[in-house]
Scaffold this active site. Structure first.
Site, short mmCIF file in Angstrom:
data_model
loop_
_atom_site.label_atom_id
_atom_site.label_comp_id
_atom_site.label_asym_id
_atom_site.label_seq_id
_atom_site.Cartn_x
_atom_site.Cartn_y
_atom_site.Cartn_z
CG ASP A 1 6.09 8.37 0.08
OD1 ASP A 1 5.33 7.45 0.46
OD2 ASP A 1 5.68 9.40 -0.49
CG HIS B 1 -2.18 -0.79 1.03
ND1 HIS B 1 -3.44 -0.24 1.03
CD2 HIS B 1 -2.35 -2.12 0.80
CE1 HIS B 1 -4.34 -1.19 0.82
NE2 HIS B 1 -3.71 -2.34 0.69
CG ASP C 1 -2.15 -20.81 2.06
OD1 ASP C 1 -2.77 -21.89 2.13
OD2 ASP C 1 -0.93 -20.74 1.89
#
Length: 327
Positions: free
Chosen positions: A71, A63, A242
């Site tokens: 940054d 993200h 999963d």
């Protein structure tokens, strides 16, 4: 007449490469020798009590890098007057901020104003991946923290998109199809809220029926957990992506989507689309190939639109921008 455009074209190609090249392994060797060890210890301590931190940090890293580059803009807290990326819908499930804060406090006490929050995210993700059974890899460091965190800039691929649609997002950041399939393999750990896939259970694309590409037994299992009615995000149940090795970074997610047991639509689409299916098959049958590709892809992701040199800043508190100095 052709020389100027050609020169300009070459500069546009070389500029991102030269910026990324300023990152290097061991960047803090002389300025903060214990930097990576401090981050490692913080993640080790958390992983002992919460192995799901690996999924949390992988998501945070993604993200952060896919919005305004790596940054640390995802870490900024919103204020009553100025919202941040944390307020954007896709960011609501991101967590792990406290462990970044913990590492940062120790680093500030040891090497004040030296290690960026962006580097902490990248290093923390590597440590979590290793602890979760994934590959170990070297992390180039030297990133600086950005001074922009705007929810309107958060534009991430929706999990209901097709493979070609999703690829446009990844290609815009410089990733190939294989690298996209690799990075989506991070779904080998973590969960998704029912709201992200509920339409696949009862009313896929407005048909009034479940998604025909989903295993029938999985549909029944998810219906028991999710129900048929949407809920608010804080009350929405979650499901492991999963089904087998839910806390392990491995190639199991690829094996499951081949069996039509992908929870998210995009995961299932990877095994169905003719362009990505051969890559899925290769990773499903060769765990080593996945690990090698995953390590390279995560390192590459950590170099997306980075700030280096004198750009940006080194935050003293990862949640707020430094106060500007007045001369």
């Amino acid at each position: 007449m052709m020389k100027l455009p050609l020169l300009l074209f070459l500069c546009l190609i070389l500029l991102p490469l030269s910026v990324t090249a300023q990152l290097r392994v061991g960047f803090y060797k002389s300025t903060c020798p214990r930097a990576e060890l401090i981050v490692r210890q913080a993640i080790h301590n958390r992983f002992k009590i919460d192995p799901s931190i690996a999924a949390a940090l992988l998501r945070m890293h993604f993200h952060d890098c896919f919005v305004t580059g790596c940054d640390a803009s995802i870490l900024i807290d919103s204020t009553p007057r100025k919202p941040s990326e944390k307020d954007a819908g896709p960011s609501l499930g991101v967590r792990g901020y406290d462990i970044i804060d913990e590492a940062k406090r120790t680093l500030e006490a040891t090497c004040p104003g030296t290690v960026s929050c962006a580097d902490i995210i990248t290093l923390a993700t590597r440590e979590a991946v290793v602890l979760a059974g994934g590959p170990s890899y070297s992390v180039p460091t030297g990133r600086r923290d950005g001074r922009i965190s705007d929810p309107s800039l958060v534009d991430l691929p929706d999990p209901s998109l097709s493979v070609p649609e999703t690829l446009t997002f990844f290609a815009s950041k410089g990733f190939t199809l294989k690298e996209m399939v690799t990075l989506l393999g991070a779904h080998t750990v973590g969960v998704a809220h029912c709201g992200f896939f509920q339409d696949r259970l009862t009313n896929f694309q407005g048909t009034g029926r479940p998604d025909p590409t989903m295993d029938r037994a999985l549909v029944s299992k998810l219906l028991r957990i999710c129900g048929t009615q949407p809920r608010s995000f804080d009350k929405d149940p979650t499901m492991f992506l999963d089904q087998n090795t839910s806390f392990v970074v491995d190639n199991q997610i690829y094996k499951q989507v081949i069996l039509r047991k992908g929870v998210l639509q995009i995961d299932q689409e990877l095994a169905l689309d003719r362009s990505s299916a051969p890559i899925v098959s290769m990773f499903a049958s060769n765990g080593r190939a996945f690990e090698q590709s995953f390590a390279k892809a995560v390192v590459k992701m950590g170099g997306v639109e980075v700030l280096v040199g004198k750009a940006g800043e080194i935050r003293t508190n990862c949640r707020v921008f430094n106060k500007k100095k007045h001369i």
